[in-house]
Enzyme design. Structure first.
Site, PDB file in Angstrom:
ATOM      1  N   ALA A 172       3.626  -8.271   3.889  1.00  0.00           N
ATOM      2  CA  ALA A 172       3.056  -9.020   5.010  1.00  0.00           C
ATOM      3  C   ALA A 172       1.571  -8.718   5.150  1.00  0.00           C
ATOM      4  O   ALA A 172       0.748  -9.620   5.356  1.00  0.00           O
ATOM      5  CB  ALA A 172       3.799  -8.678   6.305  1.00  0.00           C
ATOM      6  N   ASP A 173       1.210  -7.451   5.033  1.00  0.00           N
ATOM      7  CA  ASP A 173      -0.201  -7.065   5.072  1.00  0.00           C
ATOM      8  C   ASP A 173      -0.972  -7.693   3.918  1.00  0.00           C
ATOM      9  O   ASP A 173      -2.076  -8.219   4.096  1.00  0.00           O
ATOM     10  CB  ASP A 173      -0.332  -5.545   4.974  1.00  0.00           C
ATOM     11  CG  ASP A 173      -0.150  -4.855   6.310  1.00  0.00           C
ATOM     12  OD1 ASP A 173      -0.625  -5.387   7.320  1.00  0.00           O
ATOM     13  OD2 ASP A 173       0.456  -3.779   6.342  1.00  0.00           O
ATOM     14  N   LEU A 174      -0.417  -7.605   2.729  1.00  0.00           N
ATOM     15  CA  LEU A 174      -1.120  -8.108   1.551  1.00  0.00           C
ATOM     16  C   LEU A 174      -1.321  -9.619   1.622  1.00  0.00           C
ATOM     17  O   LEU A 174      -2.402 -10.136   1.297  1.00  0.00           O
ATOM     18  CB  LEU A 174      -0.355  -7.732   0.287  1.00  0.00           C
ATOM     19  CG  LEU A 174      -0.277  -6.235  -0.002  1.00  0.00           C
ATOM     20  CD1 LEU A 174       0.701  -5.955  -1.133  1.00  0.00           C
ATOM     21  CD2 LEU A 174      -1.654  -5.675  -0.333  1.00  0.00           C
ATOM     22  N   GLY A 177      -4.036 -10.387   4.114  1.00  0.00           N
ATOM     23  CA  GLY A 177      -5.339 -10.134   3.524  1.00  0.00           C
ATOM     24  C   GLY A 177      -5.766 -11.243   2.584  1.00  0.00           C
ATOM     25  O   GLY A 177      -6.920 -11.695   2.598  1.00  0.00           O
TER      26      GLY A 177
END
Length: 396
Positions: A172-174, A177
């Protein structure tokens, strides 16, 4: 500095992973990225083990090293007027500002949208949140595993519906980003046309939901709720992980022609009505899996992969990470880069997924991928250089 974004200045106020990933992606393409950290440093500097310890006792987090290459570091306490003025000076000179405070957090520090645009009308601002910047749950903090669960990804991952599973990397973070970096580039293109900056917003929630792909339309159009099915594809068969003698292999029969080639190679009955079409094979997936694994049980992985490849069946093995980074194909794609770290010396890092090439009139390609990478910075290591630059470089 080289790369297609050379000359671009990014001020990175983000911490943890989604924002640092976005800033690093722009740095990989040649942008100058100044990472502004609190005096305590980015949270990920303390995320471990593993830590790598230097001779003088410094512990460097491998988590931090993963998402902060090609950056400089300066620490600022934005509650102090003097440090807030340093940030204001950076904003005046920046092309891009990135932040991932909770919605409203930057405003409370005196840098709301109006102030940012007053300082620099051409500024592109990327704001990444957990669940969006408005709506009834905008106030929630964004952490990857929480977002994976709330956005439905964990319900699609795991051995079966009763055992939801997180993805093995903070996806989810990647994704947030990546979406953020993509949005920044679009806003910079728009700025070329209008001369004005823009606000770009994304979130962990939005990034996972936008990546639902066929599982999303499976529900929105067909009314079916997808669920975890282990290592078998929910809509294609045979497509997944299959056991063989001494291990396992993965195969992907994306159409009936591939299925017929598989049958011919391993002397299966191609006209078995249970397996005539992809829909039939899905309906009889358990029988299909048992059939294939009974045949594969007589073959070691290397032999099986050789035969599958020769038959034109997409196939592969499951590699551990050490095998991935030792694989010549990985290295050939510049997916491993070496940098000289200030405290650790020479280290290797995973590289960018992008490569760039120039093409001359004859069609000959010359690779222009950036190779002069900066190591992830030691905390506050660029403070003097950045302050000196601010004193001598007037705002544009």
């Amino acid at each position: 500095m080289t790369g297609s974004l050379a000359g671009l200045l990014v001020v990175d106020l983000t911490r943890a992973l989604a924002g640092p990933q976005a800033a690093m992606m722009l740095g990989d393409l040649g942008a100058r990225v100044i990472k502004v950290e609190s005096p305590a440093g980015d949270d990920t500097r303390s995320w471990g083990p593993p830590f790598v310890h230097t001779d003088d006792g410094i512990a460097e987090s491998t988590y931090f090293l993963s998402c902060n290459r090609n950056k400089e570091s300066i620490t600022l306490d934005l509650k102090r007027d003097e440090d807030a003025q340093v940030l204001a000076g950076l904003i005046q000179r920046a092309d891009v500002l990135m932040e991932n405070y909770k919605p409203g957090g930057l405003r409370r520090l005196g840098f709301g949208t109006e102030e940012l645009m007053r300082l620099n009308p051409r500024l592109v601002v990327l704001s990444i949140s957990g669940f969006g910047h408005d709506g009834p749950e905008a106030h929630r903090a964004g952490y990857d595993q929480i977002a994976q669960g709330e956005a439905g990804l964990m319900s699609l991952t795991g051995p079966d519906p009763a055992r939801p599973q997180r993805v093995g990397v903070p996806i989810a973070d990647l994704l947030a980003g990546m979406n953020g970096a993509f949005g920044v580039l679009a806003a910079l293109r728009e700025r070329e046309r209008t001369g004005q900056g823009q606000i770009v917003r994304t979130s962990l929630l939005a990034s996972v939901v936008a990546a639902h792909a066929f599982q999303g339309t499976r529900w929105t159009v067909a009314g079916e709720v997808g669920s975890a099915q282990g290592n078998q594809h929910p809509t294609i068969a045979p497509y997944g992980l299959f056991r063989c003698a001494g291990g396992s292999v993965q195969i992907a029969c994306g159409n009936d022609a591939m299925w017929h080639r598989l049958c011919a190679e391993f002397h299966l009955v191609a006209d078995d009505p249970r397996f005539a079409t992809n829909s039939d094979r899905l309906a009889h997936r358990d029988s299909l899996t048992k059939l294939l694994e009974s045949v594969f049980a007589h073959h070691e992985p290397d032999e099986l992969l050789r035969r599958l490849t020769e038959a034109g069946i997409p196939a592969g093995r499951v590699r551990a990470l050490d095998e991935v980074y030792e694989w010549e194909q990985t290295r050939s794609q510049r997916l491993l880069i070496d940098v000289e770290h200030q405290s650790l010396g020479r280290i290797s890092l995973p590289g960018s997924a992008l490569r760039t090439f120039s093409v001359d009139a004859a069609g000959a390609e010359t690779e222009t991928t950036r190779v002069d990478h900066r190591p992830p910075p030691v905390l506050d290591s660029s403070a003097d250089a950045v302050r000196e630059w601010l004193a001598t470089a007037p705002p544009p």
